[in-house]
Design an enzyme around this catalytic site. Structure first.
Site, PDB file in Angstrom:
ATOM      1  N   LYS A   1      66.247  88.475  -3.882  1.00  0.00           N
ATOM      2  CA  LYS A   1      66.832  89.688  -3.294  1.00  0.00           C
ATOM      3  C   LYS A   1      68.234  89.418  -2.742  1.00  0.00           C
ATOM      4  O   LYS A   1      69.184  90.160  -3.017  1.00  0.00           O
ATOM      5  CB  LYS A   1      65.909  90.201  -2.186  1.00  0.00           C
TER       6      LYS A   1
ATOM      7  N   CYS B   1      73.505  97.615   3.099  1.00  0.00           N
ATOM      8  CA  CYS B   1      72.849  96.438   2.494  1.00  0.00           C
ATOM      9  C   CYS B   1      73.814  95.314   2.133  1.00  0.00           C
ATOM     10  O   CYS B   1      73.602  94.165   2.524  1.00  0.00           O
ATOM     11  CB  CYS B   1      72.094  96.872   1.245  1.00  0.00           C
TER      12      CYS B   1
ATOM     13  N   THR C   1      64.374  93.241   3.588  1.00  0.00           N
ATOM     14  CA  THR C   1      65.159  92.074   3.159  1.00  0.00           C
ATOM     15  C   THR C   1      65.212  91.083   4.318  1.00  0.00           C
ATOM     16  O   THR C   1      65.689  91.413   5.409  1.00  0.00           O
ATOM     17  CB  THR C   1      66.577  92.516   2.757  1.00  0.00           C
TER      18      THR C   1
ATOM     19  N   GLU D   1      62.493  94.989  -2.221  1.00  0.00           N
ATOM     20  CA  GLU D   1      62.863  96.264  -2.855  1.00  0.00           C
ATOM     21  C   GLU D   1      64.255  96.153  -3.460  1.00  0.00           C
ATOM     22  O   GLU D   1      65.108  95.454  -2.923  1.00  0.00           O
ATOM     23  CB  GLU D   1      62.787  97.409  -1.831  1.00  0.00           C
TER      24      GLU D   1
ATOM     25  N   ASP E   1      54.915 104.748  12.150  1.00  0.00           N
ATOM     26  CA  ASP E   1      56.208 104.492  12.791  1.00  0.00           C
ATOM     27  C   ASP E   1      56.006 104.537  14.305  1.00  0.00           C
ATOM     28  O   ASP E   1      55.006 105.071  14.788  1.00  0.00           O
ATOM     29  CB  ASP E   1      57.242 105.536  12.351  1.00  0.00           C
TER      30      ASP E   1
ATOM     31  N   VAL F   1      63.271 102.956   3.200  1.00  0.00           N
ATOM     32  CA  VAL F   1      62.467 102.126   2.288  1.00  0.00           C
ATOM     33  C   VAL F   1      60.989 102.512   2.409  1.00  0.00           C
ATOM     34  O   VAL F   1      60.286 102.661   1.405  1.00  0.00           O
ATOM     35  CB  VAL F   1      62.654 100.617   2.593  1.00  0.00           C
TER      36      VAL F   1
ATOM     37  N   ARG G   1      76.888 104.136   7.111  1.00  0.00           N
ATOM     38  CA  ARG G   1      76.875 102.752   7.574  1.00  0.00           C
ATOM     39  C   ARG G   1      77.808 101.892   6.733  1.00  0.00           C
ATOM     40  O   ARG G   1      77.752 101.908   5.509  1.00  0.00           O
ATOM     41  CB  ARG G   1      75.449 102.190   7.542  1.00  0.00           C
TER      42      ARG G   1
ATOM     43  N   ALA H   1      86.382  99.328 -10.021  1.00  0.00           N
ATOM     44  CA  ALA H   1      87.313  99.001  -8.936  1.00  0.00           C
ATOM     45  C   ALA H   1      87.420 100.187  -7.984  1.00  0.00           C
ATOM     46  O   ALA H   1      87.204 101.335  -8.376  1.00  0.00           O
ATOM     47  CB  ALA H   1      88.678  98.672  -9.516  1.00  0.00           C
TER      48      ALA H   1
ATOM     49  N   LYS I   1      75.480  93.339   5.064  1.00  0.00           N
ATOM     50  CA  LYS I   1      74.442  92.636   5.824  1.00  0.00           C
ATOM     51  C   LYS I   1      73.873  91.454   5.013  1.00  0.00           C
ATOM     52  O   LYS I   1      73.761  90.342   5.515  1.00  0.00           O
ATOM     53  CB  LYS I   1      73.344  93.642   6.148  1.00  0.00           C
TER      54      LYS I   1
HETATM   55  C1  UGA Z   1      72.298  98.161  -2.923  1.00  0.00           C
HETATM   56  C2  UGA Z   1      71.780  97.622  -4.265  1.00  0.00           C
HETATM   57  O1  UGA Z   1      72.455  98.264  -5.340  1.00  0.00           O
HETATM   58  C3  UGA Z   1      70.282  97.853  -4.395  1.00  0.00           C
HETATM   59  O2  UGA Z   1      69.798  97.235  -5.592  1.00  0.00           O
HETATM   60  C4  UGA Z   1      69.577  97.217  -3.190  1.00  0.00           C
HETATM   61  O3  UGA Z   1      68.176  97.399  -3.252  1.00  0.00           O
HETATM   62  C5  UGA Z   1      70.111  97.851  -1.923  1.00  0.00           C
HETATM   63  O4  UGA Z   1      71.539  97.598  -1.850  1.00  0.00           O
HETATM   64  C6  UGA Z   1      69.388  97.215  -0.766  1.00  0.00           C
HETATM   65  O5  UGA Z   1      69.539  96.000  -0.541  1.00  0.00           O
HETATM   66  O6  UGA Z   1      68.551  97.890  -0.133  1.00  0.00           O
HETATM   67  P1  UGA Z   1      73.051 100.571  -2.031  1.00  0.00           P
HETATM   68  O7  UGA Z   1      73.578  99.828  -0.854  1.00  0.00           O
HETATM   69  O8  UGA Z   1      72.226 101.780  -1.806  1.00  0.00           O
HETATM   70  O9  UGA Z   1      72.148  99.573  -2.935  1.00  0.00           O
HETATM   71  O10 UGA Z   1      74.287 101.057  -2.880  1.00  0.00           O
HETATM   72  P2  UGA Z   1      75.033 100.626  -4.239  1.00  0.00           P
HETATM   73  O11 UGA Z   1      74.846 101.678  -5.239  1.00  0.00           O
HETATM   74  O12 UGA Z   1      74.670  99.260  -4.625  1.00  0.00           O
HETATM   75  O13 UGA Z   1      76.570 100.688  -3.766  1.00  0.00           O
HETATM   76  C7  UGA Z   1      77.052  99.808  -2.758  1.00  0.00           C
HETATM   77  C8  UGA Z   1      78.545  99.973  -2.608  1.00  0.00           C
HETATM   78  O14 UGA Z   1      79.234  99.400  -3.716  1.00  0.00           O
HETATM   79  C9  UGA Z   1      79.036 101.414  -2.510  1.00  0.00           C
HETATM   80  O15 UGA Z   1      79.987 101.504  -1.474  1.00  0.00           O
HETATM   81  C10 UGA Z   1      79.686 101.679  -3.858  1.00  0.00           C
HETATM   82  O16 UGA Z   1      80.709 102.627  -3.788  1.00  0.00           O
HETATM   83  C11 UGA Z   1      80.232 100.300  -4.178  1.00  0.00           C
HETATM   84  N1  UGA Z   1      80.423 100.055  -5.616  1.00  0.00           N
HETATM   85  C12 UGA Z   1      79.365 100.045  -6.463  1.00  0.00           C
HETATM   86  C13 UGA Z   1      81.698  99.804  -6.091  1.00  0.00           C
HETATM   87  O17 UGA Z   1      82.688  99.793  -5.329  1.00  0.00           O
HETATM   88  N2  UGA Z   1      81.863  99.538  -7.436  1.00  0.00           N
HETATM   89  C14 UGA Z   1      80.815  99.506  -8.292  1.00  0.00           C
HETATM   90  O18 UGA Z   1      81.042  99.248  -9.494  1.00  0.00           O
HETATM   91  C15 UGA Z   1      79.546  99.781  -7.803  1.00  0.00           C
END
Ligand code: UGA
Length: 475
Positions: A202, A258, A121, A149, A34, A15, A325, A250, A261
């Protein structure tokens, strides 16, 4: 172009570096601080500690405006200090704020007004606690803005420069105005709130995104039972403008650092405040079970998995990142190992060697599938779109593909000689209605509906019977 400001960043993690790099791109001067010397050293030498598309270019392009330091005193000359430190879960499921408090301890004492902007967060109420702590330390000239964010891994630079919204929650309106001005040049609706509401936005956003995925995964599981196809269902439902198509794919469940958590933190926050958040408890449980459904899909075709070789294709929790993770792959591979299977993994960037004892990480897809009794697609890397090839079929001991992300075309995959199992992809309603006589003109019962008496009693299309179940190729 915005007025150029001096921006400080606490934390050279994902971030912090995206935030720092993108603010430098907007013309601001940035100091990234850092506490890990090797990390600062590497960044000064132009090396990033993780994989994030576009970020190396952004940092390189703006190197003249970004200064990396170990010394918190270097932040003294900055106007706005973004807190971008990790907030991992504690044993109780609450967020561990010790890195945030450490950052506050290191806050340089200056005579001018500085604004602390919280990107990490944090639980609702953190801003209030920080304000009290600042006052107790006599730091009355430090303002506080919650500016969460919404960056997703793999698209973080794009998410920063093209956000859906900017959320700013402040105790003093002028402080929010200063932080908002930093984003000048970026087009997005601005939501100005109190601090607690910004913090809640958030958590609620991540909780709702996870809820959508768990919901469509449960719909997928029912689709398998009733002979519907979740891909068509999601499309048809998502075209309703009130519902929308996003985060409705699906699969084998959500992962990453994220969602798990933040959903737990929100559930915990509600519980600590005396409210049992039932829906989120179900969202979490559905996700845990979803990862494990892969095992029963494999058992349906292969029986006991002991001694069977399974290729786990894709390890990162999603494509375009090397992040492991909370990755579903780790749960799936660990369950397979616990069942006594031989596990061969592949991923173009993620390395699970240190985490999956007993699994063999392969350098190529072909290497991973050679001699395998099944291949499981866990992460939808583009390379896997060509999995159903003659070369792969030839290399596998049994050509069975479990497509945990629905990336392959079921008909084409079957036509290529593979047995295919997707997620929520039923093929014949007659498979779901045992009491309904199947018309002669209908194709034979396919492999995705339930059958009384279990798998062994099922009718299987000839190609799949021959390939997946009986003809085991010699190694
Ligand atoms: C997520 C949020 O999308 C961000 O908006 C947020 O800022 C971030 O967490 C955070 O809190 O920092 P991220 O964890 O990087 O981002 O990844 P995502 O793209 O949201 O995917 C999360 C998981 O959901 C992945 O394992 C993905 O494969 C899964 N997913 C996503 C599905 O199984 N189906 C979907 O339709 C979309």
């Amino acid at each position: 172009m915005a007025d150029t400001r001096r921006i400080g960043i606490f934390g050279a993690g994902w971030v912090g570096l995206v935030t720092g790099g993108c603010f430098a791109e907007l013309g601001h001067d940035v100091v990234v601080r850092d506490i890990v010397p090797e990390r600062i050293e590497a960044l000064r030498g132009g090396t990033l500690p993780f994989h994030e598309p576009d970020l190396p270019d952004v940092l390189a392009r703006n190197a003249g405006r970004i200064h990396y330091t170990l010394d918190a005193e270097d932040l003294g000359a900055t106007d706005v200090l973004f807190v971008c430190v990790q907030t991992p879960p504690t044993y109780s499921g609450d967020a561990d704020l010790s890195y945030v408090w450490n950052a506050l301890d290191q806050l340089p004492r200056v005579d001018r007004r500085q604004i602390l902007a919280m990107k990490s967060t944090v639980p609702v109420g953190t801003g209030e606690s920080v304000r009290a702590a600042l006052e107790a330390r006599g730091l009355v000239n430090v303002g506080y803005v919650s500016n969460p964010e919404f960056l997703a891994e793999g698209t973080a630079v794009r998410d920063f420069t093209n956000p859906d919204r900017l959320v700013l929650g402040a105790f003093a309106d002028d402080d929010a105005t200063v932080v908002e001005a930093l984003y000048s040049g970026i087009e997005a609706p601005v939501v100005r709130t109190d601090v607690a509401s910004a913090e809640m936005i958030k958590l609620a956003a991540n909780a709702f995104l996870s809820t959508r995925i768990s919901f469509i995964n449960e719909i997928a599981n029912v689709c398998e039972l009733v002979g519907a196809d979740v891909e068509d269902v999601a499309k048809g439902v998502g075209l309703d403008h009130r519902l929308g198509p996003h985060f409705f794919r699906a699969g084998v469940g959500w992962g990453g650092s994220c969602f798990g958590k933040d959903v737990s933190a929100l559930k915990q926050l509600a519980g600590n405040s005396g409210y049992h958040f039932q829906l989120l408890a179900a969202v979490i449980e559905v996700n845990e079970l979803q990862k494990r459904r892969v095992i029963s899909k494999l058992e349906k075709h292969l029986g006991k998995l002991r001694g069977k070789t399974i290729a786990v294709l894709g390890l990162a929790f999603k494509p375009n990142t090397d992040d492991l993770r909370d990755a579903p792959s780790l749960v799936i591979a660990s369950r397979l190992l616990a069942e006594g299977a031989i596990v061969r993994t592949w991923d173009p960037v993620a390395d699970a060697r240190g985490r999956l004892r007993g699994a063999q990480q392969c350098d190529s897809i072909l290497d991973a599938v050679t001699g395998a009794d099944a291949a499981v697609i866990v992460t939808e890397w583009p390379e896997l779109r060509d999995l159903a090839s003659a070369e792969v079929r030839e290399a596998m001991a049994r050509p069975l593909i479990v497509d945990g992300r629905n990336v392959l075309d079921p008909a084409k995959t079957r036509a290529a000689g593979f047995a295919y199992e997707g997620i929520g992809r039923g093929s014949s309603p007659f498979a779901a209605l045992p009491e309904t006589a199947e018309p002669a003109a209908e194709p034979p019962v396919r492999d995705s509906g339930p059958v009384e008496g279990g798998w062994e009693n099922r009718e299987v299309p000839p190609a799949e019977t021959a390939s997946a179940r009986t003809t085991r190729k010699p190694r």
